[in-house]
Design a protein around this motif. Sequence first.
Motif, PDB file in Angstrom:
ATOM      1  N   CYS A 130       1.053  -1.014  -0.062  1.00 58.69           N
ATOM      2  CA  CYS A 130      -0.043  -0.002   0.006  1.00 58.69           C
ATOM      3  C   CYS A 130       0.952   1.268  -0.180  1.00 58.69           C
ATOM      4  N   ILE A 133       2.398   1.944  -3.340  1.00 61.43           N
ATOM      5  CA  ILE A 133       1.198   2.394  -4.325  1.00 61.43           C
ATOM      6  C   ILE A 133       1.331   4.006  -3.961  1.00 61.43           C
ATOM      7  N   THR A 137       1.914   6.919  -6.842  1.00 64.98           N
ATOM      8  CA  THR A 137       0.474   7.634  -7.078  1.00 64.98           C
ATOM      9  C   THR A 137       1.204   9.191  -6.703  1.00 64.98           C
ATOM     10  N   TYR A 156      -2.364  -1.837  -7.284  1.00 61.42           N
ATOM     11  CA  TYR A 156      -3.556  -1.386  -6.541  1.00 61.42           C
ATOM     12  C   TYR A 156      -4.496  -2.631  -6.546  1.00 61.42           C
ATOM     13  N   LEU A 188      -6.711   1.050   2.991  1.00 60.71           N
ATOM     14  CA  LEU A 188      -7.456   1.098   1.688  1.00 60.71           C
ATOM     15  C   LEU A 188      -8.255   2.436   1.286  1.00 60.71           C
ATOM     16  N   VAL A 191      -5.246   4.993   0.550  1.00 61.05           N
ATOM     17  CA  VAL A 191      -4.791   4.732  -0.905  1.00 61.05           C
ATOM     18  C   VAL A 191      -5.749   4.998  -1.918  1.00 61.05           C
ATOM     19  N   THR A 192      -7.103   4.304  -1.693  1.00 65.23           N
ATOM     20  CA  THR A 192      -7.953   4.826  -2.872  1.00 65.23           C
ATOM     21  C   THR A 192      -7.947   6.434  -3.151  1.00 65.23           C
ATOM     22  N   LEU A 195      -5.479   7.771  -5.063  1.00 67.22           N
ATOM     23  CA  LEU A 195      -5.525   7.554  -6.583  1.00 67.22           C
ATOM     24  C   LEU A 195      -6.644   8.218  -7.196  1.00 67.22           C
TER      25      LEU A 195
END
Length: 421
Positions: A130, A133, A137, A156, A188, A191-192, A195
């Motif tokens: 994560c 990522i 990103t 991801y 999550l 991270v989401t 993104l």
Amino acid sequence: MRTTQDLRTFYEEHLHTVLLPFWRRAVDPRHGGVYTCFNNDGTVLVSRDKYTWSQGRFAWLWSTIARLAQAGVLSVPAEPFLEQAGRTVAFLQRHAILPNGNCAYLLTEDGTPKEAIPGAGHDISFYADCFVILGFTGYARASGDEAALEDALRLYDHVAERARAGNLRTEPYPIPPGMRAHAVPMILVNVTQELLDLLVAAGHPRAGEMRDRLLRYAEDILATFMQPDGRVAEILPARAEDDDTVLCRHLNPGHTIEDMGFLLRAAGQTGRTDWIAPALRAIRKAFDLGWDDVHGGLFRFVDRDGSPPSGRRFGDRYEQLILDTWDMKLWWPHAEALYATLLAHQVTGAEDMRRLYDRTHAYVFRTFPNPDPEVGEWVQIRDRSGRPADTVVALPVKDPFHILRSVLLILERLAEEETSR
């Protein structure tokens, strides 16, 4: 009460005089990335190994500094930070991704995968994935690098599938079989949402899908882990009869406050203003249960009633950590509390959030910054009374992430507030 300009001046000075000098010295100019295996006060580099967890975080930080410099928020040249972020991303692209698509947890100085726990393998924590990522990103957002964007999405998707299948390893503290941990949907969400910001800025066709994923992960936290009174459970039992255990009774006030910062930001990204009230309720509860009225600061762990952790034991490694370190004062919950309470005040105007911010600010800046200006940064790990403690609390590193991230996000928010006036 400090004005917006006063706060911006304070945090810019802290960034330039206390934080950045230390981490500039820690950069690896040969291989890329950053050295983080320092002792607590930052005076001794005890290992040149590189935890990918921290390398991904560093790439995000340096990329964000470059992006904020490009936007005029920070008075530093963007290019040196972007260049070093790119070197760190390239280091991770070359060395961190294993043949099975997972990330190695630990690398040597030059990038060779290394077992942190002999015999356990290299891919022992999806948290490392994560944070890699996040690094990809952040760099793609600051640089426009399409390869970094696609690498971030590929990794991801791999992580999301592992999470859906329940196939996650979570060192340094494994989740007991069958139990659910708040930390999983929490990371999550973060991270989401990173993104999502990247994909929206890039006009990418997957932006809508990422928004939907953010909604699902955030709603999982609100519906599953958050209690009606604002408490956020850290571990949910596999069986109802295990609800009386130390693991299932304990709360992590700093984790709750950090996550509510994510949810407040996610509310703005998705238009879910109904998330704001429960986020503020959770922040208030975390301070009510977690603040040390004797010495100040947030306890690392408390029982669900605010007392020292208690409950039935069954010999878990994380359980022992809770019992041994519950009253320690760590850098990261306090850094996150600075940002989350200031954000909550800005979003809602709630005066109690500003009071919580002021209380935290006063404690943080009399407790954590290193008293030796030649070293700089913070003495990150302290005992209940605030004295430095030479111990390991997760990874054996002096991690660059939470302090710098909170300062950068605060400066970004303060700049937005000034612009909107």
